[in-house]
Design an enzyme around this catalytic site. Structure first.
Site, PDB file in Angstrom:
ATOM      1  N   TRP A 122       0.868  -1.182   0.048  1.00  0.00           N
ATOM      2  CA  TRP A 122      -0.161  -0.017   0.123  1.00  0.00           C
ATOM      3  C   TRP A 122       0.860   1.266   0.021  1.00  0.00           C
ATOM      4  O   TRP A 122       0.472   2.488   0.064  1.00  0.00           O
ATOM      5  CB  TRP A 122      -1.024  -0.126   1.168  1.00  0.00           C
ATOM      6  CG  TRP A 122      -0.214  -0.365   2.437  1.00  0.00           C
ATOM      7  CD1 TRP A 122       0.246   0.581   3.409  1.00  0.00           C
ATOM      8  CD2 TRP A 122      -0.256  -1.607   3.081  1.00  0.00           C
ATOM      9  NE1 TRP A 122       0.735  -0.072   4.401  1.00  0.00           N
ATOM     10  CE2 TRP A 122       0.578  -1.400   4.464  1.00  0.00           C
ATOM     11  CE3 TRP A 122      -0.471  -2.799   2.545  1.00  0.00           C
ATOM     12  CZ2 TRP A 122       0.836  -2.236   5.184  1.00  0.00           C
ATOM     13  CZ3 TRP A 122      -0.347  -3.787   3.677  1.00  0.00           C
ATOM     14  CH2 TRP A 122       0.403  -3.756   4.753  1.00  0.00           C
ATOM     15  N   ARG A 123       2.136   1.114  -0.069  1.00  0.00           N
ATOM     16  CA  ARG A 123       2.866   2.279  -0.118  1.00  0.00           C
ATOM     17  C   ARG A 123       3.405   2.559  -1.682  1.00  0.00           C
ATOM     18  O   ARG A 123       3.870   3.681  -1.712  1.00  0.00           O
ATOM     19  CB  ARG A 123       4.099   2.216   0.939  1.00  0.00           C
ATOM     20  CG  ARG A 123       3.910   2.230   2.362  1.00  0.00           C
ATOM     21  CD  ARG A 123       4.949   2.085   3.233  1.00  0.00           C
ATOM     22  NE  ARG A 123       4.669   2.293   4.566  1.00  0.00           N
ATOM     23  CZ  ARG A 123       5.436   2.279   5.587  1.00  0.00           C
ATOM     24  NH1 ARG A 123       6.676   1.845   5.543  1.00  0.00           N
ATOM     25  NH2 ARG A 123       5.176   2.136   6.745  1.00  0.00           N
TER      26      ARG A 123
ATOM     27  N   GLU B  23      -5.035   1.266   5.858  1.00  0.00           N
ATOM     28  CA  GLU B  23      -5.139   1.907   6.998  1.00  0.00           C
ATOM     29  C   GLU B  23      -6.466   1.443   7.944  1.00  0.00           C
ATOM     30  O   GLU B  23      -6.178   1.160   9.190  1.00  0.00           O
ATOM     31  CB  GLU B  23      -5.367   3.254   6.926  1.00  0.00           C
ATOM     32  CG  GLU B  23      -4.215   4.090   6.287  1.00  0.00           C
ATOM     33  CD  GLU B  23      -3.099   4.203   7.063  1.00  0.00           C
ATOM     34  OE1 GLU B  23      -3.389   3.985   8.170  1.00  0.00           O
ATOM     35  OE2 GLU B  23      -1.917   3.915   6.589  1.00  0.00           O
TER      36      GLU B  23
ATOM     37  N   THR C  78      -4.774  -4.260  13.834  1.00  0.00           N
ATOM     38  CA  THR C  78      -4.003  -5.533  13.348  1.00  0.00           C
ATOM     39  C   THR C  78      -2.527  -5.212  13.125  1.00  0.00           C
ATOM     40  O   THR C  78      -2.455  -4.097  12.402  1.00  0.00           O
ATOM     41  CB  THR C  78      -4.704  -5.923  12.105  1.00  0.00           C
ATOM     42  OG1 THR C  78      -6.057  -5.905  12.412  1.00  0.00           O
ATOM     43  CG2 THR C  78      -4.345  -7.080  11.634  1.00  0.00           C
TER      44      THR C  78
ATOM     45  N   LEU D 232      -9.910 -11.168  11.270  1.00  0.00           N
ATOM     46  CA  LEU D 232      -9.033  -9.882  11.512  1.00  0.00           C
ATOM     47  C   LEU D 232      -9.865  -9.080  12.669  1.00  0.00           C
ATOM     48  O   LEU D 232      -9.128  -8.367  13.477  1.00  0.00           O
ATOM     49  CB  LEU D 232      -9.583  -8.856  10.442  1.00  0.00           C
ATOM     50  CG  LEU D 232      -8.436  -8.798   9.305  1.00  0.00           C
ATOM     51  CD1 LEU D 232      -8.749  -7.915   8.310  1.00  0.00           C
ATOM     52  CD2 LEU D 232      -7.247  -8.533  10.045  1.00  0.00           C
TER      53      LEU D 232
ATOM     54  N   TYR E 172      -6.727  10.408  12.514  1.00  0.00           N
ATOM     55  CA  TYR E 172      -5.474   9.718  12.114  1.00  0.00           C
ATOM     56  C   TYR E 172      -5.325   9.159  10.963  1.00  0.00           C
ATOM     57  O   TYR E 172      -4.567   9.524   9.936  1.00  0.00           O
ATOM     58  CB  TYR E 172      -5.159   8.383  13.314  1.00  0.00           C
ATOM     59  CG  TYR E 172      -4.144   7.620  12.524  1.00  0.00           C
ATOM     60  CD1 TYR E 172      -2.762   7.771  12.305  1.00  0.00           C
ATOM     61  CD2 TYR E 172      -4.460   6.380  11.962  1.00  0.00           C
ATOM     62  CE1 TYR E 172      -1.870   6.918  11.715  1.00  0.00           C
ATOM     63  CE2 TYR E 172      -3.927   5.516  11.322  1.00  0.00           C
ATOM     64  CZ  TYR E 172      -2.456   5.652  11.154  1.00  0.00           C
ATOM     65  OH  TYR E 172      -1.713   4.938  10.546  1.00  0.00           O
TER      66      TYR E 172
ATOM     67  N   ASP F 226      -0.331   8.514  15.615  1.00  0.00           N
ATOM     68  CA  ASP F 226      -0.880   7.077  16.129  1.00  0.00           C
ATOM     69  C   ASP F 226      -0.003   6.702  17.220  1.00  0.00           C
ATOM     70  O   ASP F 226       0.888   7.455  17.908  1.00  0.00           O
ATOM     71  CB  ASP F 226      -0.672   6.088  14.761  1.00  0.00           C
ATOM     72  CG  ASP F 226       0.735   5.478  14.645  1.00  0.00           C
ATOM     73  OD1 ASP F 226       1.709   6.353  15.000  1.00  0.00           O
ATOM     74  OD2 ASP F 226       0.888   4.682  13.703  1.00  0.00           O
TER      75      ASP F 226
ATOM     76  N   CYS G  70      11.972   2.540  17.892  1.00  0.00           N
ATOM     77  CA  CYS G  70      11.646   3.117  19.076  1.00  0.00           C
ATOM     78  C   CYS G  70      10.447   2.207  19.377  1.00  0.00           C
ATOM     79  O   CYS G  70       9.412   2.518  19.896  1.00  0.00           O
ATOM     80  CB  CYS G  70      11.577   4.675  19.073  1.00  0.00           C
ATOM     81  SG  CYS G  70      11.087   5.530  20.628  1.00  0.00           S
TER      82      CYS G  70
ATOM     83  N   CYS H 289      17.993   1.819  21.444  1.00  0.00           N
ATOM     84  CA  CYS H 289      18.661   3.169  21.750  1.00  0.00           C
ATOM     85  C   CYS H 289      20.201   3.241  21.212  1.00  0.00           C
ATOM     86  O   CYS H 289      20.592   4.423  20.912  1.00  0.00           O
ATOM     87  CB  CYS H 289      18.392   3.661  23.219  1.00  0.00           C
ATOM     88  SG  CYS H 289      16.939   3.647  23.710  1.00  0.00           S
TER      89      CYS H 289
ATOM     90  N   CYS I 102      20.256   4.078  17.579  1.00  0.00           N
ATOM     91  CA  CYS I 102      19.475   5.031  17.281  1.00  0.00           C
ATOM     92  C   CYS I 102      20.005   6.135  16.842  1.00  0.00           C
ATOM     93  O   CYS I 102      20.841   6.971  17.421  1.00  0.00           O
ATOM     94  CB  CYS I 102      18.269   5.495  18.117  1.00  0.00           C
ATOM     95  SG  CYS I 102      17.223   6.759  17.890  1.00  0.00           S
TER      96      CYS I 102
HETATM   97  S1  SF4 Z   1      17.190   6.991  21.824  1.00  0.00           S
HETATM   98 FE1  SF4 Z   1      16.100   6.399  19.825  1.00  0.00          FE
HETATM   99  S2  SF4 Z   1      15.102   4.609  20.199  1.00  0.00           S
HETATM  100 FE2  SF4 Z   1      15.607   5.156  22.362  1.00  0.00          FE
HETATM  101  S3  SF4 Z   1      13.997   5.946  23.126  1.00  0.00           S
HETATM  102 FE3  SF4 Z   1      15.232   7.914  22.019  1.00  0.00          FE
HETATM  103  S4  SF4 Z   1      14.155   8.074  19.983  1.00  0.00           S
HETATM  104 FE4  SF4 Z   1      13.716   5.971  21.081  1.00  0.00          FE
END
Ligand code: SF4
Length: 367
Positions: free
Chosen positions: A40-41, A53, A59, A96, A134, A152, A206, A213, A216
């Site tokens: 769908w992208r 959506e 789901t 579903l 949304y 969301d 995240c 992290c 990240c």
């Molecule tokens: S460092 Fe990145 S993954 Fe960790 S809480 Fe912050 S935004 Fe989320």
């Protein structure tokens, strides 16, 4: 996480853009390397985006993917969906859950077909049955490139953590605060790219538990990471009460091999789906409670009764369902008021909730 070498995801512009917040820049760059390719992208068709959506509202992508593919194959455009019967739409949706989504989709398809075309404004899309802020923002940004930020669960989580926001996300103040921040961060030149990037970032990087992290790209500026409050965010105000319900299904099998099903009424879960005779109790029933239920008197003579399911748990958002199931062989082919007679072999044509599917499996294994 590895880069998908076949990815054709849109890449953000290389040159820094003063109109783009550094947060958006980082998330879009991450998306160019790690984003998911989803059918769908690869389209700007609002019908396909709308279907995806609605399916994904409650789901997970892994489960919704196959349903999406089957659904748009079965109903390739909004006119095909509008022309279908409610039973056909519910059957395509079977498994579903949250069947009000399918009924709303069907009603909205009929209103779009009557208007002649899919709405092209945010207000028009938002007015469709079952479409909230949304979903309207997602459809309008993905299909038309309109500058609306999606908010969301993934977005709430990323924003709460990165900006260290502890306002409860289910409070009025929280909803306003997060919506305003999301709009301020939106990449107005590429709203589709930004929205998809942020949703995937929340879903893959995240994550609710054990966010990555260390790897990240935002860890240098992430307030929750610096304060050690990652696991505590986002904050929710209310805990939703969960109700226990005790269902006992009687699978009524007639001597001619047919079974009896009835449609669930409005005003409760699974409206419009089919099920065998249901006895409901407010606490776990004993066998004496079940056998003493007044419904038995309506069945006429019975040849045999066998329990095929005991204490099967099925969890919905606000309810825990505990199910026992009995195979009841009736001694006569007499009709029962309110029930439809379903020929042996024709059962699959009736849309049933997942819990009833489990009962069917247990009955088939027993027989
Ligand atoms: S460092 Fe990145 S993954 Fe960790 S809480 Fe912050 S935004 Fe989320």
């Amino acid at each position: 996480m590895t880069r998908n070498p076949t990815s054709t995801l849109p890449l953000p512009p290389d040159a820094p853009d003063a109109s783009r917040h550094p947060f958006a820049e980082a998330v879009e760059a991450w998306y160019g390397r790690h984003g998911r390719r989803l059918p769908w992208r690869d389209t700007a068709d609002p019908y396909h985006i709308w279907i995806s959506e609605i399916i994904l509202q409650q789901t997970r992508v892994a489960q919704g993917y196959d349903y999406y593919v089957r659904f748009v194959r079965r109903f390739p455009d909004v006119f095909a969906l509008a022309a279908a019967s409610e039973d056909e739409v519910l059957a395509a949706w079977q498994g579903l859950g949250y069947y009000s989504r399918a009924r709303n989709l069907h009603a909205a398809a009929r209103s779009i077909a009557a208007a002649g075309a899919f709405p092209t404004t945010y207000e028009g899309v938002r007015a469709l049955r079952g479409v909230g802020p949304y979903t309207a923002a997602a459809i309008c940004s993905f299909a038309y490139g309109l500058p609306h930020a999606v908010v969301d669960g993934n977005v709430y989580r990323v924003l709460a953590r990165h900006f260290g926001l502890s306002t409860p996300i289910d409070s009025t103040a929280g909803r306003h605060e997060f919506a305003a921040l999301a709009e301020a961060l939106l990449d107005r030149k590429a709203p589709a790219l930004y929205n998809q990037a942020l949703m995937d970032f929340g879903a893959l990087q995240c994550t609710p538990q054990n966010p990555n992290c260390t790897a990240c790209p935002l860890n240098g500026s992430c307030v929750a990471r610096q304060r050690g409050s990652v696991e505590a965010l986002p904050v929710r105000e209310k805990r939703t009460a969960v109700r226990d319900r005790y269902f006992v299904y009687l699978y009524l099998l007639r001597p001619d091999g047919s079974l009896l099903l009835r449609r669930r009424p409005a005003g409760d879960i699974w409206q419009g789906l089919y099920e065998p005779l249901l006895l409901e109790f407010s606490s776990a029933p004993s066998e004496t409670d079940v056998m003493g239920h007044a419904a038995w008197a309506t069945l006429g003579p019975v040849s045999s009764v066998a329990q095929v399911v005991r204490g099967r748990l099925h969890v919905l958002t606000h309810q825990r369902l505990h199910m026992d199931g009995y195979l009841v062989r009736l001694a006569s082919d007499a009709a029962l008021p309110g029930f439809v007679r379903v020929e042996a072999g024709a059962r699959d044509a009736y849309a049933v909730p997942r819990l009833v599917e489990l009962l069917f499996e247990a009955v088939d294994a027993y027989i």
